[in-house]
Enzyme design. Structure first.
Site, PDB file in Angstrom:
ATOM      1  N   HIS A 113       0.816  -1.223   0.000  1.00 45.72           N
ATOM      2  CA  HIS A 113       0.000   0.000   0.000  1.00 45.72           C
ATOM      3  C   HIS A 113       0.845   1.266   0.000  1.00 45.72           C
ATOM      4  O   HIS A 113       0.347   2.331  -0.330  1.00 45.72           O
ATOM      5  CB  HIS A 113      -1.033  -0.026   1.145  1.00 45.72           C
ATOM      6  CG  HIS A 113      -0.484   0.271   2.501  1.00 45.72           C
ATOM      7  ND1 HIS A 113       0.198  -0.642   3.245  1.00 45.72           N
ATOM      8  CD2 HIS A 113      -0.526   1.399   3.251  1.00 45.72           C
ATOM      9  CE1 HIS A 113       0.542  -0.106   4.403  1.00 45.72           C
ATOM     10  NE2 HIS A 113       0.124   1.136   4.429  1.00 45.72           N
ATOM     11  N   ASP A 173       8.453  -6.650   8.619  1.00 44.33           N
ATOM     12  CA  ASP A 173       7.156  -5.978   8.545  1.00 44.33           C
ATOM     13  C   ASP A 173       7.205  -4.711   7.680  1.00 44.33           C
ATOM     14  O   ASP A 173       6.257  -4.422   6.956  1.00 44.33           O
ATOM     15  CB  ASP A 173       6.698  -5.616   9.972  1.00 44.33           C
ATOM     16  CG  ASP A 173       5.292  -5.046  10.007  1.00 44.33           C
ATOM     17  OD1 ASP A 173       4.400  -5.645   9.365  1.00 44.33           O
ATOM     18  OD2 ASP A 173       5.072  -4.002  10.664  1.00 44.33           O
ATOM     19  N   HIS A 192       7.719  -2.108   2.231  1.00 44.41           N
ATOM     20  CA  HIS A 192       7.470  -0.670   2.062  1.00 44.41           C
ATOM     21  C   HIS A 192       8.750   0.142   1.859  1.00 44.41           C
ATOM     22  O   HIS A 192       8.863   0.930   0.924  1.00 44.41           O
ATOM     23  CB  HIS A 192       6.733  -0.103   3.282  1.00 44.41           C
ATOM     24  CG  HIS A 192       5.485  -0.856   3.649  1.00 44.41           C
ATOM     25  ND1 HIS A 192       4.657  -1.399   2.712  1.00 44.41           N
ATOM     26  CD2 HIS A 192       4.928  -1.143   4.853  1.00 44.41           C
ATOM     27  CE1 HIS A 192       3.622  -1.984   3.326  1.00 44.41           C
ATOM     28  NE2 HIS A 192       3.777  -1.841   4.622  1.00 44.41           N
TER      29      HIS A 192
HETATM   30  C1  BG6 Z   1       1.694  -2.385   7.573  1.00 43.72           C
HETATM   31  C2  BG6 Z   1       2.459  -2.962   8.727  1.00 43.72           C
HETATM   32  O1  BG6 Z   1       2.088  -3.006   6.374  1.00 43.72           O
HETATM   33  O2  BG6 Z   1       1.951  -1.001   7.479  1.00 43.72           O
HETATM   34  C3  BG6 Z   1       2.071  -2.268  10.010  1.00 43.72           C
HETATM   35  O3  BG6 Z   1       2.194  -4.354   8.837  1.00 43.72           O
HETATM   36  C4  BG6 Z   1       2.215  -0.776   9.886  1.00 43.72           C
HETATM   37  O4  BG6 Z   1       2.847  -2.749  11.109  1.00 43.72           O
HETATM   38  C5  BG6 Z   1       1.539  -0.255   8.618  1.00 43.72           C
HETATM   39  O5  BG6 Z   1       1.634  -0.171  11.026  1.00 43.72           O
HETATM   40  C6  BG6 Z   1       1.880   1.201   8.376  1.00 43.72           C
HETATM   41  O6  BG6 Z   1       1.077   1.723   7.342  1.00 43.72           O
HETATM   42  P1  BG6 Z   1       0.734   3.261   7.290  1.00 43.72           P
HETATM   43  O7  BG6 Z   1       0.027   3.438   5.990  1.00 43.72           O
HETATM   44  O8  BG6 Z   1      -0.113   3.567   8.479  1.00 43.72           O
HETATM   45  O9  BG6 Z   1       2.036   3.991   7.346  1.00 43.72           O
END
Ligand code: BG6
Length: 490
Positions: free
Chosen positions: A180, A237, A242
């Site tokens: 995402h 994670d 990401h």
């Molecule tokens: C997720 C992780 O992929 O991304 C989580 O598993 C994390 O641990 C989250 O909190 C963070 O996403 P965002 O969009 O809130 O930065």
């Protein structure tokens, strides 16, 4: 100013894990927003699927509650919610048996020619079972795609296995591996900044860039995900997916076009050029941390081990890494990355620090000349900030000041900041893979992470304690300060 909305053709989205947390918090609200913006066309349907026994009506009620809880004030429109709920259906299916699959097939048969997407918002352990039953029940049409969520494996071996399992049923062009972070507005803006401006690209290399910092800091702690998180840790994670995707977008060569294969080919080259970190250099290049009791959002919070309820764990809730990319463009330019839970605030940014000017013509009274920095803020308050040295206004001598051209997207465009899932969910329908990870990317990312994980095991590198509500362990500050640099403060 608002962006142009182009409606997509009607589709059936089947969400496995339709009553789960992701569907409730992200997927249903995202699809509702797309409807609000007029992007869904009739007869689009969203079909929740999970083991629970619910009627269509009960699922509609579940969705209504989810929207009430997760939409922002003013976004819940009773008429729109009614229209949205009318497109919701529910089937109780079991990934491990034949239960419910005939009902799902009958429902899908009503829209045989529509784009069909299966979203696996379920544990990876059942990706294989679901894929096989989709195939065996002849649910795959000419325009079918499958969307899979992370974690795609916990190391290279398990990622290969998972990719093989799904790959036995679906072709690579049908598989959408979602990260995402790639759907976040500012992440895509990184491509716009780099490739739609003449300004930056000539400077985007080791001759002009001193170093890059990527921080993804979260204020939250375990959030009742102990079972998953304690086995994963921050590297698996956040970094493997990401953060490495962010590194790729900063570091990749200019792709010939925005075509999915062109972009992904370039990202893959970056992943392959990452310098190996293993037992020989892991202690110098990485810092692991684990939060202790402290304060967050003004109140006291428990430490990680207390949240685990007496558990003993060396899992890292924070990681900082000095990464290097062994290629011509980036030789000698460190990429400092850090991410953690229970940090001082929720803040994610990419900071590009340019090299100092080669020679100053100003005398000492002018003051220090700071290095130019480009800050790309992912969250909160998405935007871009470019620092520049200017003359302090007014008569008298020449004094220099470091100021920022600072653009907040919310202020500049007066636009709602759309959730990353909104774009990605419809990219699946449009069959646009540009913002999804290709199989070889996921595997290359694990190829870099595996030796780090192994080295941590071998060397027994401890997770350094840091107080909740701070910027991580002091060793992470030392990691960058050893090189004569400091973490950027917003
Ligand atoms: C997720 C992780 O992929 O991304 C989580 O598993 C994390 O641990 C989250 O909190 C963070 O996403 P965002 O969009 O809130 O930065």
């Amino acid at each position: 100013m608002s962006s142009q909305i182009i409606p997509v053709e009607p589709f059936d989205y089947v969400v496995f894990g339709g009553t789960g947390d992701l569907a409730e918090r992200k997927l249903l609200p995202a699809l509702y927003h797309r409807q609000l913006d007029g992007q869904l066309t009739e007869p689009t349907r969203i079909i929740g699927a999970s083991r629970s026994h619910l009627t269509h009506e009960e699922y509609r009620k579940f969705a209504d509650e989810a929207l009430k809880e997760h939409l922002k004030p003013g976004e819940y429109d009773a008429d729109q919610v009614k229209t949205f709920c009318d497109r919701l259906y529910y089937v109780s299916v079991d990934a491990k048996s034949d239960n419910g699959w005939k009902q799902l097939r009958d429902l899908l048969d009503e829209g045989k020619d529509r784009v069909r997407a299966f979203y696996l918002a379920v544990a990876p352990a059942i990706f294989g079972d679901i894929s096989e039953r989709i195939r065996d029940n002849k649910l795959i049409t000419k325009s079918t795609r499958i969307v899979v969520e992370k974690p795609i494996g916990r190391d290279l071996a398990s990622a290969l296995e998972l990719n093989d399992t799904i790959g036995k049923v679906f072709h690579e062009e049908q598989i959408f591996r979602i990260d995402h972070y790639l759907g976040k507005e500012t992440v895509q803006n990184l491509m716009a900044l780099r490739f739609a401006n003449a300004l930056y690209e000539p400077l985007w290399n080791s001759a002009h860039i001193d170093h890059v910092q990527i921080t993804v800091a979260e204020a939250v702690g375990l959030e009742s995900r102990a079972g998953y998180y304690d086995k994963a840790g921050a590297l698996r994670d956040m970094v493997q997916n990401h953060i490495l995707q962010l590194v790729c977008l900063v570091a990749m060569e200019v792709p010939p076009s925005m075509n999915a294969e062109s972009v992904r080919d370039e990202k893959l080259k970056v992943l392959r050029a990452l310098k190996r970190i293993d037992a020989s250099n892991v202690e110098k290049a990485t810092v692991r941390g684990q939060y202790k009791a402290g304060a967050s959002a003004g109140g006291p919070v428990k430490g990680y081990l207390e949240e685990l309820e007496g558990g003993v764990s060396n899992t890292e809730t924070f990681v900082a890494i000095k990464a290097e990319i062994d290629n011509w463009r980036w030789a000698g330019v460190p990429f400092y990355i850090r991410t953690g839970k229970r940090m001082a605030e929720r803040m994610s940014e990419i900071v590009i620090t340019f090299k100092p000017i080669p020679h100053s013509i100003f005398d000492d009274a002018a003051g220090r000349i700071s290095q130019n920095q480009l800050v790309i803020r992912l969250q909160p308050n998405e935007g871009v900030k470019q620092s520049l040295m200017i003359k302090d206004p007014g008569p008298g001598g020449m004094r220099l000041r470091n100021v920022s051209l600072d653009m907040s997207f919310a202020e500049a465009f007066n636009a709602r900041s759309a959730d990353a899932y909104e774009r990605l969910l419809l990219d699946v329908i449009r069959s646009n893979q540009t913002l999804f990870m290709r199989r070889d990317e996921v595997e290359a990312a694990w190829r870099w992470c595996d030796p780090i994980l192994k080295a941590w095991d071998e060397t027994g590198q401890p997770a350094q304690g840091y107080t909740a509500g701070t910027w991580g362990p002091s060793q992470a500050i030392a990691l960058i300060e050893r090189d004569g640099r400091t973490w950027h403060e917003s």
